[in-house]
Scaffold this motif. Structure first.
Motif, mmCIF file in Angstrom:
data_model
loop_
_atom_site.group_PDB
_atom_site.id
_atom_site.type_symbol
_atom_site.label_atom_id
_atom_site.label_comp_id
_atom_site.label_asym_id
_atom_site.label_seq_id
_atom_site.Cartn_x
_atom_site.Cartn_y
_atom_site.Cartn_z
ATOM 1 N N UNK A 9 0.847 -1.102 -0.107
ATOM 2 C CA UNK A 9 0.093 -0.036 0.090
ATOM 3 C C UNK A 9 0.732 1.242 -0.150
ATOM 4 N N UNK A 10 1.700 1.288 0.850
ATOM 5 C CA UNK A 10 2.929 2.369 1.110
ATOM 6 C C UNK A 10 3.571 2.574 -0.152
ATOM 7 N N UNK A 11 4.201 1.332 -0.923
ATOM 8 C CA UNK A 11 4.883 1.408 -2.035
ATOM 9 C C UNK A 11 3.926 2.098 -3.034
ATOM 10 N N UNK A 12 2.804 1.652 -3.002
ATOM 11 C CA UNK A 12 1.528 1.908 -4.270
ATOM 12 C C UNK A 12 1.270 3.431 -4.198
ATOM 13 N N UNK A 13 1.372 3.908 -2.979
ATOM 14 C CA UNK A 13 1.005 5.533 -2.944
ATOM 15 C C UNK A 13 2.007 6.305 -3.448
ATOM 16 N N UNK A 14 3.411 5.825 -3.010
ATOM 17 C CA UNK A 14 4.328 6.640 -3.548
ATOM 18 C C UNK A 14 4.608 6.599 -4.899
ATOM 19 N N UNK A 15 4.668 5.277 -5.211
ATOM 20 C CA UNK A 15 4.761 5.125 -6.983
ATOM 21 C C UNK A 15 3.538 5.836 -7.882
ATOM 22 N N UNK A 16 2.347 5.850 -7.109
ATOM 23 C CA UNK A 16 1.295 6.612 -7.730
ATOM 24 C C UNK A 16 1.658 8.377 -7.717
ATOM 25 N N UNK A 17 1.946 8.682 -6.621
ATOM 26 C CA UNK A 17 2.515 10.337 -6.581
ATOM 27 C C UNK A 17 3.621 10.600 -7.888
ATOM 28 N N UNK A 18 4.653 9.818 -7.844
ATOM 29 C CA UNK A 18 5.502 9.950 -9.040
ATOM 30 C C UNK A 18 4.922 9.682 -10.322
ATOM 31 N N UNK A 19 4.022 8.711 -10.520
ATOM 32 C CA UNK A 19 3.698 8.535 -11.705
ATOM 33 C C UNK A 19 2.623 9.515 -12.274
ATOM 34 N N UNK A 20 1.803 9.879 -11.500
ATOM 35 C CA UNK A 20 0.828 10.744 -11.688
ATOM 36 C C UNK A 20 1.274 12.378 -11.861
ATOM 37 N N UNK A 60 9.236 14.918 -10.361
ATOM 38 C CA UNK A 60 10.063 14.145 -9.348
ATOM 39 C C UNK A 60 11.425 13.735 -10.172
ATOM 40 N N UNK A 61 12.647 13.721 -9.704
ATOM 41 C CA UNK A 61 13.691 13.475 -10.587
ATOM 42 C C UNK A 61 14.397 12.124 -9.855
ATOM 43 N N UNK A 62 14.569 11.137 -10.572
ATOM 44 C CA UNK A 62 15.342 9.969 -10.087
ATOM 45 C C UNK A 62 16.347 10.407 -9.433
ATOM 46 N N UNK A 63 16.916 9.851 -8.292
ATOM 47 C CA UNK A 63 18.155 10.352 -7.728
ATOM 48 C C UNK A 63 19.329 9.144 -8.315
ATOM 49 N N UNK A 64 20.258 9.629 -8.807
ATOM 50 C CA UNK A 64 21.108 8.408 -9.430
ATOM 51 C C UNK A 64 21.915 7.713 -8.416
ATOM 52 N N UNK A 65 22.389 6.567 -8.639
ATOM 53 C CA UNK A 65 23.144 5.831 -7.443
ATOM 54 C C UNK A 65 24.590 5.764 -7.961
ATOM 55 N N UNK A 66 25.609 6.053 -7.161
ATOM 56 C CA UNK A 66 26.914 6.055 -7.279
ATOM 57 C C UNK A 66 27.309 5.209 -7.938
ATOM 58 N N UNK A 67 28.155 5.009 -8.883
ATOM 59 C CA UNK A 67 28.882 3.941 -9.479
ATOM 60 C C UNK A 67 30.071 3.348 -8.631
ATOM 61 N N UNK A 68 30.240 2.014 -8.790
ATOM 62 C CA UNK A 68 31.415 1.346 -7.889
ATOM 63 C C UNK A 68 32.588 1.539 -8.363
ATOM 64 N N UNK A 69 32.681 2.055 -9.699
ATOM 65 C CA UNK A 69 34.135 2.725 -10.261
ATOM 66 C C UNK A 69 34.189 4.102 -9.516
#
Length: 146
Positions: A46-57, A62-71
């Motif tokens: 439910x919580x994940x669905x609400x957050x995903x809905x906020x982003x998709x709507x 919303x800007x996806x935050x990139x992950x640091x690369x291992x290199x």
């Protein structure tokens, strides 16, 4: 993007989001509030669905935050080693970062050098802040720290 936005953002939280390399986790920056949204496979549906809905709507908000690369983490270790004055420690760290398990061995070596270990943590934190600020600049956001 057009005009640069100024947002109040928790820089420590942003750095933690970038540093989190788990594939089960996603982070998004709310470009209106500066809030960092955390999505995880481990949140209840439910919580994940609400957050995903906020982003998709409202995907432009919303800007996806990139992950640091291992290199990048590896390069940070190499750069840190270049700042170490103790030649014996330099030698131990250079051996430690070769091959699989480099991050663990690097940290294990530093356990015996508490002052250098603390310096490493500060070095790594400073680098992560630089990466976070660079990313914010890339998406035309300037920071007002919380």
């Amino acid at each position: 993007m057009g005009k640069k936005k100024t947002l109040k953002i928790n820089l420590d939280e942003l750095c933690s989001a970038i540093e989190d390399s788990s594939y089960e986790h996603e982070y998004y920056l709310d470009l209106e509030t500066g809030e960092i949204l955390f999505l995880s496979e481990y949140l209840d549906d439910e919580e994940r669905g609400k957050l995903r809905g906020r982003i998709d709507d409202d995907p432009d908000r919303y800007e996806r935050i990139p992950k640091a690369e291992s290199h990048e983490g590896y390069e940070d270790m190499v750069d840190f080693i270049a700042t170490v004055k103790d030649e014996r420690l330099v030698e131990l760290l250079e051996v430690a970062i070769n091959g699989k398990g480099a991050f663990r061995r690097f940290k294990d070596v530093l356990l015996n050098y508490p002052e250098e270990r603390e310096r490493w943590f500060q070095f790594k934190d400073d680098r992560m802040e630089e990466k976070a600020l660079e990313w914010l600049g890339d998406i035309d956001v300037s920071l007002i720290e919380e």
